[in-house]
Enzyme design. Structure first.
Site, PDB file in Angstrom:
ATOM      1  CE  LYS A 110      94.566 -84.471  -9.265  1.00 15.07           C
ATOM      2  NZ  LYS A 110      94.947 -83.209  -9.928  1.00 15.07           N
TER       3      LYS A 110
HETATM    4  C1  LIG Z   1      96.266 -82.654  -9.967  1.00 13.08           C
HETATM    5  C2  LIG Z   1      96.526 -81.609 -11.001  1.00 13.08           C
HETATM    6  C3  LIG Z   1      97.833 -81.275 -11.412  1.00 13.08           C
HETATM    7  C4  LIG Z   1      99.077 -81.897 -10.791  1.00 13.08           C
HETATM    8  O1  LIG Z   1      99.219 -83.253 -11.120  1.00 13.08           O
HETATM    9  P1  LIG Z   1     100.169 -84.211 -10.249  1.00 13.08           P
HETATM   10  O2  LIG Z   1      99.923 -85.577 -10.741  1.00 13.08           O
HETATM   11  O3  LIG Z   1      99.725 -84.015  -8.821  1.00 13.08           O
HETATM   12  O4  LIG Z   1     101.564 -83.741 -10.456  1.00 13.08           O
HETATM   13  C5  LIG Z   1      97.987 -80.338 -12.421  1.00 13.08           C
HETATM   14  N1  LIG Z   1      96.911 -79.732 -12.989  1.00 13.08           N
HETATM   15  C6  LIG Z   1      95.647 -80.013 -12.609  1.00 13.08           C
HETATM   16  C7  LIG Z   1      94.516 -79.287 -13.257  1.00 13.08           C
HETATM   17  C8  LIG Z   1      95.402 -80.965 -11.612  1.00 13.08           C
HETATM   18  O5  LIG Z   1      94.139 -81.233 -11.236  1.00 13.08           O
END
Ligand SMILES: *Cc1c(COP(=O)(O)O)cnc(C)c1O
Length: 461
Positions: A110
């Site tokens: 993220k």
């Molecule tokens: C947010 C997240 C996901 C999922 O990603 P999306 O974009 O919501 O599908 C998977 N793994 C981790 C570690 C995350 O922080």
């Protein structure tokens, strides 16, 4: 480039307006009016670019209201904070490629989007002489990445609610150890759903929202998707440096943001064969792809908590395209979801879905076993989310193809689970060790909307 809403209720807007609007004002999600086409020659000409240079080429196709110089500077600043010179390096282990997206400050993918979004917000707010108060609920990853994306930024304050004691230890410290004056952590005595209810309540009060310039950072912001498109290009270029067999991507999925970025890259002409959507026990999207069954279930808590989601907010963007960009068809589908708890698609529509996507659901026992097996065979540690995607790729994709697995978090971020599975300690990066000695600031309160509102008003800039 102009942006439109999936619900068809707004006149088209500019990139900067789309960033500031977040959720479209008609309740839909914003999308570009068209996807720029990248030719094979153009793609080849990008082969030797660094990550920030490539990011500029891809992102600038969607941005015509920020000068090239300013956009480059925003992008460079966003990726300087990464601890690896390649930003998102790729390593080959046991016949699969691991795309390491966890070299940002909070050790999850993220950061790739939220470092950029924080800088974009600051830039646009300064230009418009405005300020913004971001409010969000988090189960761990989004909140920490958002806080680090906007800490110390002018014109922005951020309030993040998390459920007290229900995030991983590292996630909590990554939030509460940020003591900049514009950052406010609230630990609620309650669940993640309680946190979300508080946030919804504040946003639902339109006068309050207007008066205090509330903004959101959840994964519905188009700029987040856009920043994530870049690493699909980067990974494809690295893999095809070596070989030209078909390239697939395996994506551990929750809100459908990360994999939707892969779909956008494919729409732009990047030769991706299949997007493999990997889920944990919260498998509504797997049921949809494999059995045409999009019916709501209950959220189950798992060892990959960032994927514990039933309603994937970004899925609306994909459905809009699946329905040939027809807002009326989309609205019908959501009316059906509200009334009957499901969305129905025709056989023709499902054939289109299966042209781009395949899917598998991986349960917790398999996830823990995959962490063990992969470590035994390669010495490489997978975090539980990444392990879901690796298991899916090993089961579903041909070993004669290039299988790129998105590593969405560093194993140290979920060290409790990884250690439980392996019986060995996870080596902690310096940035994590340092967290334990830092001063922290966090307001602990009951899940009471009056208290939350009071705290917010007392603490805005
Ligand atoms: C947010 C997240 C996901 C999922 O990603 P999306 O974009 O919501 O599908 C998977 N793994 C981790 C570690 C995350 O922080």
């Amino acid at each position: 480039m102009r942006y439109i809403s999936t619900r068809g209720g707004i006149a088209s807007i500019s990139f900067k307006d789309a960033v500031m609007m977040g959720l479209a004002s008609d309740g839909g999600l914003l999308l570009p009016e068209a996807y720029p086409e990248v030719t094979a020659d153009q793609l080849e000409s990008w082969r030797r670019l660094t990550y920030p240079e490539l990011a500029f080429e891809v992102i600038s196709l969607y941005v015509d209201d920020i000068s090239a110089g300013d956009l480059k500077e925003l992008i460079n600043r966003s990726y300087e904070s990464f601890s690896h010179p390649e930003v998102t390096p790729i390593v080959k282990k046991d016949g699969v490629y691991i795309l390491e997206l966890f070299h940002g400050v909070t050790l999850a993918f993220k950061d790739v989007a939220l470092q950029f979004l924080g800088n974009l917000f600051e830039f646009i707010l300064a230009e418009r002489k405005q300020s913004l108060n971001i409010i969000g609920a988090t189960s761990g990853d989004t909140g920490s990445a958002a806080i680090h994306g906007v800490r110390g930024k002018k014109g922005i304050a951020i309030f993040i609610l998390h459920p007290l004691g229900k995030t991983s230890a590292v996630q909590a410290l990554q939030m509460t150890s940020v003591t900049d004056s514009n950052v406010h952590n609230i630990a609620l005595r309650g669940t993640f759903d309680d946190c979300q209810d508080m946030v919804k309540e504040l946003f639902g009060d339109l006068d309050f929202k207007e008066k205090y310039s509330l903004g959101a950072v959840n994964s519905i912001n188009w700029a987040r998707v856009l920043a994530q498109v870049v690493y699909y290009f980067y990974a494809w270029l690295r893999v095809t440096d070596e070989t030209d067999v078909p390239v697939h991507f395996s994506v551990p999925t929750g809100n459908f943001g990360d994999i939707f970025a892969g779909y956008v890259a494919k729409r732009m002409g990047l030769p991706i064969d299949k997007l493999l959507l990997a889920t944990n026990e919260n498998n509504i999207l797997t049921r949809f792809i494999n059995e045409s069954d999009y019916s709501l279930g209950k959220v189950v808590s798992t060892v990959s908590p960032s994927m514990d989601i039933q309603i994937a907010s970004n899925f609306e963007r994909y459905l809009f395209h699946l329905f040939a960009d027809d807002s009326d068809r989309l609205k019908e589908a959501f009316a059906e979801l509200k009334e009957r708890g499901r969305i129905s698609c025709s056989p023709d529509e499902m054939a289109l879905v299966r042209k781009d996507f395949c899917s598998v659901s991986v349960n917790q026992a398999e996830t823990l076993q995959t962490i063990r097996d992969f470590h035994a065979e390669t010495g490489y540690l997978l975090d539980p989310h990444t392990a879901v995607g690796v298991k899916a790729a090993l089961d579903l994709l041909s070993p004669d193809s290039s299988r790129v697995c998105l590593a969405t978090a560093h194993p140290a971020k979920f060290s409790e689970t990884v250690e439980r599975s392996l019986g060995v300690q996870v080596p902690l990066p310096e940035s994590v060790k340092e967290l334990y000695g830092k001063p922290t600031r966090c307001e602990i309160m009951d899940a009471d909307i009056c208290k939350v509102r009071e705290f917010f008003i007392a603490n805005i800039g």
